[in-house]
Design an enzyme around this catalytic site. Structure first.
Site, mmCIF file in Angstrom:
data_model
loop_
_atom_site.group_PDB
_atom_site.id
_atom_site.type_symbol
_atom_site.label_atom_id
_atom_site.label_comp_id
_atom_site.label_asym_id
_atom_site.label_seq_id
_atom_site.Cartn_x
_atom_site.Cartn_y
_atom_site.Cartn_z
ATOM 1 N N GLU A 191 0.836 -1.214 0.000
ATOM 2 C CA GLU A 191 0.000 0.000 0.000
ATOM 3 C C GLU A 191 0.871 1.264 0.000
ATOM 4 O OE1 GLU A 191 -3.078 -0.214 -0.672
ATOM 5 O OE2 GLU A 191 -3.775 -2.162 0.044
ATOM 6 N N LYS A 247 -1.728 10.188 1.335
ATOM 7 C CA LYS A 247 -3.165 9.865 1.402
ATOM 8 C C LYS A 247 -3.969 11.040 1.950
ATOM 9 C CE LYS A 247 -6.669 6.525 2.557
ATOM 10 N NZ LYS A 247 -7.085 5.228 3.006
ATOM 11 N N ASN A 265 -7.109 3.326 -5.601
ATOM 12 C CA ASN A 265 -7.487 1.944 -5.929
ATOM 13 C C ASN A 265 -6.524 1.319 -6.939
ATOM 14 O OD1 ASN A 265 -9.757 1.965 -4.269
ATOM 15 N ND2 ASN A 265 -10.919 3.091 -5.813
ATOM 16 N N HIS A 272 -8.742 -7.292 -6.370
ATOM 17 C CA HIS A 272 -10.002 -7.794 -5.811
ATOM 18 C C HIS A 272 -10.514 -8.972 -6.628
ATOM 19 C CE1 HIS A 272 -10.897 -3.719 -3.733
ATOM 20 N NE2 HIS A 272 -10.372 -4.576 -2.883
ATOM 21 N N HIS A 285 -4.756 -9.660 1.055
ATOM 22 C CA HIS A 285 -5.171 -8.537 0.209
ATOM 23 C C HIS A 285 -3.962 -7.814 -0.429
ATOM 24 C CE1 HIS A 285 -7.307 -5.002 -1.083
ATOM 25 N NE2 HIS A 285 -6.515 -4.246 -0.354
HETATM 26 P P1 NAD Z 1 -6.441 -7.279 10.083
HETATM 27 O O1 NAD Z 1 -7.072 -6.241 10.883
HETATM 28 O O2 NAD Z 1 -7.189 -8.550 9.892
HETATM 29 O O3 NAD Z 1 -5.000 -7.594 10.679
HETATM 30 C C1 NAD Z 1 -4.221 -8.610 10.117
HETATM 31 C C2 NAD Z 1 -3.808 -9.635 11.171
HETATM 32 O O4 NAD Z 1 -2.824 -9.053 12.031
HETATM 33 C C3 NAD Z 1 -4.950 -10.057 12.092
HETATM 34 O O5 NAD Z 1 -4.802 -11.430 12.356
HETATM 35 C C4 NAD Z 1 -4.697 -9.263 13.380
HETATM 36 O O6 NAD Z 1 -5.202 -9.904 14.502
HETATM 37 C C5 NAD Z 1 -3.195 -9.215 13.398
HETATM 38 N N1 NAD Z 1 -2.590 -8.081 14.094
HETATM 39 C C6 NAD Z 1 -2.969 -6.793 14.080
HETATM 40 N N2 NAD Z 1 -2.069 -6.030 14.693
HETATM 41 C C7 NAD Z 1 -1.105 -6.870 15.154
HETATM 42 C C8 NAD Z 1 0.110 -6.672 15.855
HETATM 43 N N3 NAD Z 1 0.554 -5.462 16.162
HETATM 44 N N4 NAD Z 1 0.833 -7.763 16.183
HETATM 45 C C9 NAD Z 1 0.431 -8.995 15.817
HETATM 46 N N5 NAD Z 1 -0.695 -9.249 15.112
HETATM 47 C C10 NAD Z 1 -1.438 -8.184 14.784
HETATM 48 O O7 NAD Z 1 -6.095 -6.763 8.611
HETATM 49 P P2 NAD Z 1 -5.389 -5.455 8.039
HETATM 50 O O8 NAD Z 1 -4.541 -5.939 6.942
HETATM 51 O O9 NAD Z 1 -4.819 -4.597 9.094
HETATM 52 O O10 NAD Z 1 -6.642 -4.660 7.416
HETATM 53 C C11 NAD Z 1 -7.427 -5.239 6.405
HETATM 54 C C12 NAD Z 1 -8.798 -4.634 6.469
HETATM 55 O O11 NAD Z 1 -8.695 -3.223 6.268
HETATM 56 C C13 NAD Z 1 -9.738 -5.144 5.395
HETATM 57 O O12 NAD Z 1 -10.967 -5.442 5.962
HETATM 58 C C14 NAD Z 1 -9.865 -3.983 4.429
HETATM 59 O O13 NAD Z 1 -11.120 -3.953 3.783
HETATM 60 C C15 NAD Z 1 -9.691 -2.819 5.353
HETATM 61 N N6 NAD Z 1 -9.221 -1.587 4.693
HETATM 62 C C16 NAD Z 1 -9.903 -0.458 4.948
HETATM 63 C C17 NAD Z 1 -9.493 0.727 4.380
HETATM 64 C C18 NAD Z 1 -10.210 1.996 4.720
HETATM 65 O O14 NAD Z 1 -9.923 3.027 4.085
HETATM 66 N N7 NAD Z 1 -11.089 1.989 5.691
HETATM 67 C C19 NAD Z 1 -8.361 0.759 3.550
HETATM 68 C C20 NAD Z 1 -7.676 -0.422 3.325
HETATM 69 C C21 NAD Z 1 -8.105 -1.603 3.906
HETATM 70 N N1 GLY Z 2 -7.983 2.461 0.506
HETATM 71 C C1 GLY Z 2 -8.581 3.350 -0.434
HETATM 72 C C2 GLY Z 2 -9.183 4.558 0.178
HETATM 73 O O1 GLY Z 2 -9.104 4.760 1.373
HETATM 74 O O2 GLY Z 2 -9.778 5.340 -0.498
#
Ligand code: NAD
Ligand code: GLY
Length: 382
Positions: A191, A247, A265, A272, A285
């Site tokens: 990202e 961002k 995106n 996706h 992802h």
């Molecule tokens: P996640 O929250 O599932 O975290 C990934 C894994 O890491 C999980 O198993 C979690 O328990 C673990 N974890 C978290 N912090 C930790 C730490 N410090 N130490 C050890 N383990 C830890 O996933 P992610 O990759 O953080 O986020 C993915 C999600 O974010 C998706 O649902 C996606 O749709 C969303 N997302 C949202 C936006 C937005 O703009 N709102 C942008 C991008 C992604």
């Molecule tokens: N991850 C894309 C957005 O926040 O717009």
């Protein structure tokens, strides 16, 4: 501690630093005083990995209580399935039981899953209460905690229910990354690279210099990514801060994703479709996004947008980010799946492409054969 301002409908600050989780209490009290004081209850939502296996929840609660705040907590199952109506309903049930009112605070401590769920719960609970985000994955620190998108998944698809809701503030403690699994580091890096490619050449070049100082540099998987970033804390800090700044400048211009925010995106339309075809979980992802960025880079050059020299440089870099083998997928199936993209506009798929390193552009008119051949080129090289 560095503070970055985000200009949004409801402006807020992002604080970045090391070992700063315990500053959360002080920042909360500052906000409470600015808003006229009064007792505040705090409710922390996290997942089991962060809340049980790591010390962060304990540290946070201890410092909040030391400042005299009344704290309750919910520790949910880790993983994407927690972004659901079921978890939302459970969380709201617990918040109600604790007697949380509109003046109280919900804290989301964890990755993007917890952040998106907490933000959405905050936007609908009693028509809205304040929330704070304490992101603990690299992806959440550089992407999901910035920009106010919240959401949960439904049976029909990811993030189909959600809202735009600014947090009170975001507190990024880089030290929390020390417990993160290797593959999650590469997902965060993906990202960061995306932000560099579509909007900040210098950011891309920082990543490139860090990982590929020589042409024959070895592939970088999750482990190498983690080791390199942990060893060079200065570089880690500037990548995080650079991605956030990029961002936030996009969000300031287009908070609700009507135009320029769609550049974020890049690689995601392809990614996706790949995630969906493989079944969620086979590739993470960010890993699917790496493949997607490779395909979008090829397409940018095939359409004559991206000069060949730049294509080679970017393609070489992205190809060295080493992800697990995805297994057999047909290019035509990826193309067909992309036609179902929920971000279609006027019935057409909009492709985020590159005009040059650091400058994204959007096109909706590439012909199917060109797109499929670019997908094939990347799949054949795996
Ligand atoms: P996640 O929250 O599932 O975290 C990934 C894994 O890491 C999980 O198993 C979690 O328990 C673990 N974890 C978290 N912090 C930790 C730490 N410090 N130490 C050890 N383990 C830890 O996933 P992610 O990759 O953080 O986020 C993915 C999600 O974010 C998706 O649902 C996606 O749709 C969303 N997302 C949202 C936006 C937005 O703009 N709102 C942008 C991008 C992604
Ligand atoms: N991850 C894309 C957005 O926040 O717009």
């Amino acid at each position: 501690m560095e503070t970055i301002q985000v200009k949004a409908e409801r402006p807020y600050e992002i604080h970045i630093g090391r070992g700063i989780l315990s500053s959360c209490a002080r920042l909360l009290l500052q906000h409470a005083r600015a808003e006229g004081g009064g007792e505040r209850k705090v409710f922390v939502v996290t997942d089991r990995n962060v809340g049980v296996r790591c010390p962060y929840l304990h540290t946070l609660i201890e410092t909040l209580e030391k400042e005299g705040l009344s704290v309750s907590q919910a520790v949910l199952r880790a993983g994407e399935r927690t972004k659901s109506f079921k978890s939302l309903s459970r969380l709201i049930g617990m918040m109600t039981k604790e007697g949380l009112g509109r003046d109280d605070i919900l804290i989301g401590l964890g990755g993007g899953v917890i952040g998106d769920l907490a933000g959405f719960a905050a936007s609908v609970y009693m028509r809205g209460l304040s929330h704070v985000l304490l992101p603990t994955t690299l992806l959440a620190q550089v992407d999901s905690s910035i920009g106010g998108k919240t959401g949960i998944n439904t049976r029909e698809g990811k993030n189909l229910v959600g809202s735009f809701r600014s947090p009170l503030f975001v507190l990024i403690d880089i030290d929390t990354l020390s417990t993160l699994e290797d593959r999650q580091w590469l997902c965060g890096l993906a990202e960061i690279v995306k932000c560099g490619l579509v909007g900040d050449r210098e950011l891309f070049e920082t990543a490139q210099t860090l990982f590929f100082d020589t042409r024959d540099a070895p592939p970088v998987g999750g482990r190498e990514c983690r080791l390199r970033l942990e060893k060079d804390q200065g570089a880690l800090y500037s990548l995080i801060s650079g991605a956030i700044r990029m961002k936030r400048s996009i969000v300031a211009r287009d908070e609700k994703e009507q135009g320029v925010r769609r550049l974020l995106n890049f690689g995601h339309t392809f990614g996706h479709a790949i995630e969906n075809l493989l079944g969620y979980g086979r590739l993470l992802h960010g890993e699917a996004v790496i493949l997607g960025m490779r395909m979008a880079t090829e397409l940018s050059a095939a359409l004559g947008l991206l000069p060949e020299k730049e294509r080679v440089r970017i393609a070489l870099f992205l190809a060295r980010l080493s992800i697990p083998r995805p297994g057999r997928i047909k290019a035509t199936r990826i193309f067909e799946q992309m036609q179902k993209d929920k971000k279609k506009k006027d019935g057409r798929v909009h492709y985020v492409l590159l005009a040059k390193t650091g400058e994204g552009t959007i096109r909706s008119d590439p012909d199917a054969r060109t797109v499929v051949s670019c997908i094939e080129k990347v799949l054949d090289a795996l």
